[in-house]
Each structure stands twice: as C-alpha cells, then as structure tokens.
Design a protein around this motif. Structure first.
Motif, PDB file in Angstrom:
ATOM      1  N   LEU A   1     -90.455 -52.039 -23.326  1.00  0.00           N
ATOM      2  CA  LEU A   1     -91.219 -50.826 -23.000  1.00  0.00           C
ATOM      3  C   LEU A   1     -92.543 -50.799 -23.750  1.00  0.00           C
ATOM      4  O   LEU A   1     -93.574 -50.429 -23.180  1.00  0.00           O
TER       5      LEU A   1
ATOM      6  N   ASN B   1     -94.546 -48.591 -15.193  1.00  0.00           N
ATOM      7  CA  ASN B   1     -93.450 -48.215 -16.100  1.00  0.00           C
ATOM      8  C   ASN B   1     -93.991 -47.800 -17.460  1.00  0.00           C
ATOM      9  O   ASN B   1     -93.514 -46.837 -18.062  1.00  0.00           O
TER      10      ASN B   1
ATOM     11  N   ALA C   1     -93.583 -44.253 -19.335  1.00  0.00           N
ATOM     12  CA  ALA C   1     -92.713 -44.223 -20.518  1.00  0.00           C
ATOM     13  C   ALA C   1     -93.421 -43.732 -21.785  1.00  0.00           C
ATOM     14  O   ALA C   1     -92.780 -43.266 -22.723  1.00  0.00           O
TER      15      ALA C   1
ATOM     16  N   VAL D   1     -85.367 -47.657 -17.388  1.00  0.00           N
ATOM     17  CA  VAL D   1     -84.747 -48.678 -18.243  1.00  0.00           C
ATOM     18  C   VAL D   1     -83.676 -49.482 -17.501  1.00  0.00           C
ATOM     19  O   VAL D   1     -83.563 -50.693 -17.712  1.00  0.00           O
TER      20      VAL D   1
END
Ligand code: AP5
Ligand code: ZN
Length: 212
Positions: free
Chosen positions: A35, A45, A49, A64
C-alpha cells in the motif's frame, strides 16, 4: 507453507518475515509495504488508501483483498508465502479462506506476536525504513551501518508518516477492535502459535524457528 504474521503495529512482523522467508523459501507479502508503494506511485488504490493509512485506520477490505488475490498468483509464491499485516478483519480472513480453497491450499500457522501496547511507541518512533524493499531499522535496536542509509543498497532511509505517538493510538485501536477477532477466529481453528515479541529480535527469531 503458508504462514500469517499477526500482531499490533511495531511488534516485529516485518522484521521477522524475511528471516522466516529465507529458511522456508517463501514470498513475503506485506499489505502495508504494498500500500505504501501504491501511495507513492499515486495509483488508484494508492489514492484511495492514503487517508486511512495516514490517520491510522484500516484501508477497505475490497482494496486489500484485491491486492492479495493478485499477489498470491505470482509464480514465486507457488511454494508458499508469508502474509504480513493481512488478514486484519474477519471479512479478509474469510476471503482468504475462499482464495486458498480454490487453490487447494491452506494456512499452516498463524504467528501471533504478543507484546504490551506500552512498548510500541518506542518501537515505531525509532523506526527508519528503506521504502523500496520494506527493510526496517531502528535508531536504538537495529541501527543501520551508516546512519540514514540502507545497509544493502546504500540508499536513503525514511520515516513512515504514521510512525508517531498520536497515529499509533488509532492503529492500536484498529488492531484491538478489528484484528483481535481475526486471531480469535484462527484460535478456534487451532492455527495460532503465540510468539513472545517483547524480546530481542534474535530471541524472537529462535522462538519462530522452533515453532515452524
Ligand atoms: P503496516 O505496514 O502493516 O503497519 P502495522 O501493522 O502498523 O505494522 P508495522 O509495520 O508498524 O509493524 P511491524 O510489526 O512490521 O514492525 P517492524 O518489524 O517494522 O500497515 C500500515 C497501514 O496500512 C495500516 O495502518 C492500514 O492503514 C494499512 N493496511 C495494511 N494492511 C492492511 C490490511 N490488511 N487491511 C487494511 N488496511 C491495511 O518493527 C518495528 C520497529 O521495531 C522497527 O524499527 C524494528 O527495527 C524494531 N524491532 C523489530 N523487532 C524488534 C525487537 N524484537 N526488539 C527491538 N526492536 C525491534
Ligand atoms: Zn510492518
């Protein structure tokens, strides 16, 4: 083999994973590292995030689980993998079970790193990381050979945005509320091995070696 490292922020999951990996020839899949790379690269993503990570909350299960389901397909993960920081919610654990069922594999061991919350502030505040590899160092407990530089590549080390006392509180809160139920879930399945994590890293490594 398929091994899960679980425990609160700063307990040593990421420090021990490469040691287990070299002996058992496994992939190290750390959702936090993946991440952080996504945030740095500003991928969709990563953009989604960023806020949760900086505030110490959890990123959505959807993101995830998507990342992990892609990662486990890699050829180098065929012989097994070590999951570091995943699953962190019961939903993630259930999705993982489904994924493994489809592959005809199953979890061997869940290593539960036990450590009192009070010692974790010093662990995270002293941490330095090499972002590209996920290697971590500590000013007091695991200093790099040259201050501020990675031992292997010589590249600069950096601080994680969430490694401060304030954000740690939210991360611990997320651990106790959302991840402890995951440990209970695996306990019922008799998968859990407890690791006494409030010991020098070499001692923790020995405990893990004996357990596996
Ligand atoms: P993540 O990167 O997984 O962070 P974390 O769980 O908070 O764990 P840490 O990386 O802080 O601790 P660690 O146990 O790896 O400690 P380390 O070995 O480095 O996740 C970050 C964020 O991403 C989350 O908050 C969330 O937002 C998101 N995220 C990630 N996965 C997710 C998921 N599945 N679902 C939803 N969101 C997710 O050690 C710490 C320090 O201590 C280091 O400096 C190290 O050198 C030192 N040290 C290690 N062992 C010892 C020892 N035995 N003695 C003394 N010092 C030690
Ligand atoms: Zn970590």
């Amino acid at each position: 083999a398929i091994i899960i490292n679980t425990g609160p922020p700063g307990c040593g999951k990421g420090t021990q994973a490469p040691k287990i990996k070299s002996e058992h020839c496994l992939c190290h899949l750390a959702t936090g590292d993946m991440l952080r790379a996504a945030v740095a690269a500003k991928t969709p993503n990563g953009l989604a995030a960023k806020k949760a990570m900086e505030s110490g909350g959890l990123v959505s299960d959807e993101i995830v689980v998507g990342i992990i389901s892609e990662a486990v397909k890699k050829p180098e993960c065929k012989t097994g993998f070590i999951l570091d920081g995943f699953p962190r919610t019961v939903v993630q654990a259930e999705k993982l079970d489904e994924m493994l069922k489809k592959q005809g594999t199953k979890i061997d061991t869940v290593l539960d790193f036990n450590i009192p919350d009070e010692v974790l502030v010093e662990r995270v505040e002293g941490r330095w990381i090499h972002a590209a590899s996920g290697r971590s160092y500590h000013t007091k407990f695991a200093p790099p050979k040259v201050p501020g530089k990675d031992d292997i590549t010589g590249e600069d080390l950096m601080k994680r945005k969430d490694d401060n006392a304030e954000t740690l509180k939210s991360r611990l809160d997320a651990f106790h509320k959302q991840t402890q139920p995951v440990i209970d879930y695996y306990s019922k399945l008799k998968k859990v091995t407890t690791v006494v994590a409030n010991k020098p890293a070499s001692d923790v490594e020995k405990q893990i070696r004996n357990a596996l």
